[in-house]
Design a protein around this motif. Structure first.
Motif, PDB file in Angstrom:
ATOM      1  N   TYR A 190      20.719   2.173 -11.431  1.00 24.84           N
ATOM      2  CA  TYR A 190      21.947   2.848 -11.034  1.00 24.84           C
ATOM      3  C   TYR A 190      22.379   2.400  -9.638  1.00 24.84           C
ATOM      4  N   LYS A 191      23.694   2.312  -9.446  1.00 30.03           N
ATOM      5  CA  LYS A 191      24.230   1.730  -8.217  1.00 30.03           C
ATOM      6  C   LYS A 191      24.054   2.633  -7.000  1.00 30.03           C
ATOM      7  N   ASP A 192      23.710   3.902  -7.181  1.00 29.26           N
ATOM      8  CA  ASP A 192      23.465   4.739  -6.019  1.00 29.26           C
ATOM      9  C   ASP A 192      22.051   4.544  -5.472  1.00 29.26           C
ATOM     10  N   ALA A 193      21.242   3.726  -6.148  1.00 33.28           N
ATOM     11  CA  ALA A 193      19.976   3.238  -5.600  1.00 33.28           C
ATOM     12  C   ALA A 193      20.084   1.720  -5.630  1.00 33.28           C
ATOM     13  N   PRO A 194      20.834   1.128  -4.673  1.00 38.78           N
ATOM     14  CA  PRO A 194      21.350  -0.234  -4.867  1.00 38.78           C
ATOM     15  C   PRO A 194      20.339  -1.360  -4.732  1.00 38.78           C
ATOM     16  N   LEU A 195      19.169  -1.119  -4.153  1.00 41.05           N
ATOM     17  CA  LEU A 195      18.221  -2.214  -4.007  1.00 41.05           C
ATOM     18  C   LEU A 195      17.384  -2.369  -5.269  1.00 41.05           C
ATOM     19  N   ASN A 227      20.847  -6.571  -3.658  1.00 34.39           N
ATOM     20  CA  ASN A 227      21.704  -5.396  -3.718  1.00 34.39           C
ATOM     21  C   ASN A 227      22.599  -5.457  -4.959  1.00 34.39           C
ATOM     22  N   ILE A 228      22.571  -4.397  -5.771  1.00 37.80           N
ATOM     23  CA  ILE A 228      23.408  -4.343  -6.975  1.00 37.80           C
ATOM     24  C   ILE A 228      24.630  -3.453  -6.760  1.00 37.80           C
ATOM     25  N   GLY A 229      24.799  -2.943  -5.524  1.00 39.60           N
ATOM     26  CA  GLY A 229      25.890  -2.009  -5.263  1.00 39.60           C
ATOM     27  C   GLY A 229      27.251  -2.599  -5.544  1.00 39.60           C
ATOM     28  N   GLY A 230      27.429  -3.907  -5.339  1.00 32.90           N
ATOM     29  CA  GLY A 230      28.721  -4.530  -5.547  1.00 32.90           C
ATOM     30  C   GLY A 230      28.946  -5.066  -6.941  1.00 32.90           C
ATOM     31  N   LEU A 231      27.954  -4.937  -7.825  1.00 33.80           N
ATOM     32  CA  LEU A 231      28.098  -5.444  -9.192  1.00 33.80           C
ATOM     33  C   LEU A 231      28.799  -4.416 -10.077  1.00 33.80           C
ATOM     34  N   ALA A 232      29.656  -4.898 -10.956  1.00 36.22           N
ATOM     35  CA  ALA A 232      30.276  -4.008 -11.931  1.00 36.22           C
ATOM     36  C   ALA A 232      29.230  -3.554 -12.944  1.00 36.22           C
ATOM     37  N   ALA A 233      29.439  -2.378 -13.514  1.00 34.40           N
ATOM     38  CA  ALA A 233      28.512  -1.892 -14.536  1.00 34.40           C
ATOM     39  C   ALA A 233      28.473  -2.875 -15.696  1.00 34.40           C
ATOM     40  N   ARG A 265      24.294   0.431 -14.033  1.00 34.76           N
ATOM     41  CA  ARG A 265      25.133   1.555 -14.452  1.00 34.76           C
ATOM     42  C   ARG A 265      25.809   2.179 -13.231  1.00 34.76           C
ATOM     43  N   PRO A 266      26.948   2.851 -13.438  1.00 34.91           N
ATOM     44  CA  PRO A 266      27.638   3.499 -12.312  1.00 34.91           C
ATOM     45  C   PRO A 266      26.742   4.534 -11.660  1.00 34.91           C
ATOM     46  N   PRO A 267      27.007   4.839 -10.396  1.00 37.89           N
ATOM     47  CA  PRO A 267      26.183   5.856  -9.719  1.00 37.89           C
ATOM     48  C   PRO A 267      26.362   7.219 -10.360  1.00 37.89           C
ATOM     49  N   LEU A 268      25.279   7.975 -10.384  1.00 34.60           N
ATOM     50  CA  LEU A 268      25.324   9.336 -10.889  1.00 34.60           C
ATOM     51  C   LEU A 268      25.257  10.308  -9.725  1.00 34.60           C
ATOM     52  N   GLU A 269      25.569  11.539 -10.010  1.00 28.78           N
ATOM     53  CA  GLU A 269      25.407  12.584  -8.999  1.00 28.78           C
ATOM     54  C   GLU A 269      23.942  12.616  -8.568  1.00 28.78           C
ATOM     55  N   GLN A 270      23.727  12.812  -7.288  1.00 29.17           N
ATOM     56  CA  GLN A 270      22.355  12.877  -6.786  1.00 29.17           C
ATOM     57  C   GLN A 270      21.567  13.918  -7.579  1.00 29.17           C
ATOM     58  N   LEU A 271      20.290  13.680  -7.754  1.00 30.27           N
ATOM     59  CA  LEU A 271      19.481  14.513  -8.635  1.00 30.27           C
ATOM     60  C   LEU A 271      19.182  15.862  -7.989  1.00 30.27           C
ATOM     61  N   ALA A 272      20.249  16.637  -7.803  1.00 28.97           N
ATOM     62  CA  ALA A 272      20.077  17.937  -7.173  1.00 28.97           C
ATOM     63  C   ALA A 272      19.231  18.864  -8.034  1.00 28.97           C
ATOM     64  N   PHE A 273      19.173  18.595  -9.343  1.00 25.91           N
ATOM     65  CA  PHE A 273      18.363  19.451 -10.197  1.00 25.91           C
ATOM     66  C   PHE A 273      16.875  19.264  -9.947  1.00 25.91           C
ATOM     67  N   MET A 274      16.506  18.258  -9.147  1.00 26.65           N
ATOM     68  CA  MET A 274      15.099  18.097  -8.782  1.00 26.65           C
ATOM     69  C   MET A 274      14.784  18.820  -7.481  1.00 26.65           C
ATOM     70  N   GLN A 275      15.732  19.622  -6.968  1.00 20.42           N
ATOM     71  CA  GLN A 275      15.544  20.363  -5.740  1.00 20.42           C
ATOM     72  C   GLN A 275      15.481  21.848  -6.074  1.00 20.42           C
ATOM     73  N   PRO A 276      14.316  22.367  -6.453  1.00 14.79           N
ATOM     74  CA  PRO A 276      14.230  23.777  -6.835  1.00 14.79           C
ATOM     75  C   PRO A 276      14.616  24.683  -5.677  1.00 14.79           C
ATOM     76  N   ARG A 277      15.483  25.634  -5.931  1.00  8.80           N
ATOM     77  CA  ARG A 277      15.898  26.576  -4.907  1.00  8.80           C
ATOM     78  C   ARG A 277      14.820  27.636  -4.706  1.00  8.80           C
ATOM     79  N   VAL A 278      14.608  28.028  -3.452  1.00  9.24           N
ATOM     80  CA  VAL A 278      13.658  29.085  -3.119  1.00  9.24           C
ATOM     81  C   VAL A 278      14.439  30.378  -2.983  1.00  9.24           C
TER      82      VAL A 278
END
Length: 502
Positions: free
Chosen positions: A192-197, A252-258, A283-296
């Protein structure tokens, strides 16, 4: 390595057929990855390492305690050409998800590994994954060949996450461990492009060259599925020794098209033109994996409890944001710029809790947030060793790179050279990155003069000459009329072999 694996799961040699009625073929959703590593013992056998990637979307999760849990059975079978079964293993797995968003994400997978020794020949590996709640099964098949003669290239691995300084515990088995650097298995080769390396590893067999000590020339490119070259990663000269001859790199894959791409590593002067290729998908970037951040949640309900920065003034919170900005994505930077002081504190707490929940970075079961402690230790180190008369260490070029990457794998210090001034070269081998800093104004403030990272371009005077590229529209801070030839040659010689060339 194989003995350790056998201690953790039984190996059965069965004659029953692997196929079953009602199987759902999901080759595009789950993948079986196999890598043949260079290993030739007395019996002319190769070590074959494999990994089965199982997306969470194929499994049925149900509440169990504070999390969600699935149950599945994973089977692996290896057959020789002609149908002779040479390997079979079966185990039950129980993946967990923090909440329903994580369980439904196509980005989250669980990966099971295996390994066998196999003599030369043609093989077929099959994996079957059965979700025990829904009783749905998925099968994947891939052929592979153990060569009778050592090939020029042994294997290639791609990964979007690399762990450094890995130490194996007794009885454990982790695939793709090179020295103390581990490539996380990614059989689907989806990035995914939001982890570009995108990191890669490859190896050259000394048995496949004419003479040990011979230098081979390689060129590396990335081409689109249609065949067009879209990235030139440069050349690499490797002197082949008797031991392992491997190289680590990144681009870096950030500049590559999906879409679908292929990484090619080509030996330019080899007989027959040896080429090593690996297909991958961007693949295009996805929303950051906020679901892996359990709320206290506090005992009485209401807003989540705040672990950090709750007692800071707005000005102090802004100072924390400023120094942490190097770790934020562009989307996170944009978001935090819209928040009031209270919102910034909540954002920072979710950020650190998310990193602490990532098992490759932190450990949510310990009271300490390892990622936060590591970052604060880097800030203290930068302030102690990189502070100049103009800037605090964390704000210097060296300090910012240190906050992001930590200690370099290799550090080359050059003292005062003629009338130019001192400079240093930092190599980060596993990330495939090089940074060079020069103190040519003799004020103790080392400025970035060269970089293989697109986000941190060096001074155009040196950057363009090292990379043999035209100068870009940026002003150079270097003194004019000075000779930098020796520095340019030094960086060319000592930089990492690959990396994103701005």
């Amino acid at each position: 390595m194989l003995r350790s694996f056998r201690r953790s799961c039984s190996i059965l040699f069965l004659s029953a057929s692997f196929s079953m009625p009602g199987v759902l073929w999901a080759q595009s959703q789950a993948g079986l990855g196999l890598e043949v590593n260079r290993y030739y013992g007395e019996q002319e056998r190769a070590l074959v390492e494999g990994a089965v990637e199982i997306p969470y979307t194929l499994l049925a999760f149900a509440p169990q305690g504070e999390a969600l849990r699935a149950s599945a059975r994973v089977e692996v079978l290896v057959e020789r050409a002609g149908g002779e079964q040479v390997y079979h293993t079966e185990r039950e797995i129980h993946p967990e998800a923090a909440n329903s968003a994580m369980a439904a994400s196509d980005r989250v997978s669980t990966i099971e590994t295996f390994a066998i020794y196999a003599p030369p020949g043609e093989y077929t590996a099959r994996a079957r994954v059965t979700d025990l709640a829904s009783e749905k099964s998925y099968e994947m098949t891939t052929p592979f060949v153990v060569p009778s003669e050592p090939p020029f290239f042994s294997d290639i691995l791609l990964s979007n996450h690399v762990q450094k300084d890995v130490r194996l515990q007794e009885g454990s088995y982790l695939p793709y461990l090179i020295g103390t650097t581990m490539f996380n298995p990614n059989p689907r080769n989806v990035f995914y492009k939001d982890a570009p390396l995108l990191y890669f590893y490859y190896e050259i067999n000394p048995e496949a060259v004419a003479e040990v000590g011979e230098t081979v020339e390689l060129e590396m490119t990335v081409r689109h599925a249609g065949g067009e070259v879209v990235k030139n990663l440069g050349r690499r000269s490797i002197k082949v020794n008797e031991g392992r001859n491997f190289d680590l790199g990144a681009f870096n894959i950030g500049g590559l098209a999906a879409g679908r791409y292929t990484l090619d590593i080509r030996c330019t002067a080899c007989p027959g033109g040896a080429v090593l290729s690996s297909d991958f998908e961007v693949r295009p970037p996805l929303e950051q994996l906020a679901f892996m951040q359990p709320r206290v949640e506090p005992a009485g309900g209401g807003a989540p409890a705040l672990k950090y920065y709750a007692d800071l003034s707005p000005a102090q919170v802004d100072s924390v944001v400023d120094v942490m900005e190097i770790w934020f994505t562009n989307e996170q930077k944009q978001l935090i710029s819209t928040l009031n002081p209270s919102g910034k504190v909540q954002f920072l707490n979710r950020f650190w809790d998310g990193l602490d929940a990532d098992p490759s970075i932190g450990d949510p079961d310990t009271p300490e947030n390892e990622a936060k402690a590591m970052f604060e230790a880097r800030v203290a180190h930068a302030d102690q060793f990189f502070t100049s008369s103009q800037r605090l260490g964390r704000d210097t070029d060296r300090g910012r790179i240190y906050l992001l990457f930590g200690d370099p794998t290799e550090r080359i210090d050059r003292p005062v050279e003629a009338t130019l001034g001192p400079y240093v070269i930092w190599n980060y081998t596993s990330q495939g990155q090089t940074f060079a800093f020069g103190d040519f104004r003799r004020d103790g403030d080392y400025r970035l003069i060269y970089s293989t990272h697109a986000q941190f371009p060096g001074d155009p005077t040196i950057q363009s000459q090292v990379d043999d590229q035209p100068t870009v529209g940026r002003e150079s801070f270097l003194p004019q009329g000075r000779g930098y030839e020796q520095i340019i040659e030094d960086i060319r010689t000592l930089r990492t072999s690959t990396g994103f060339q701005p």
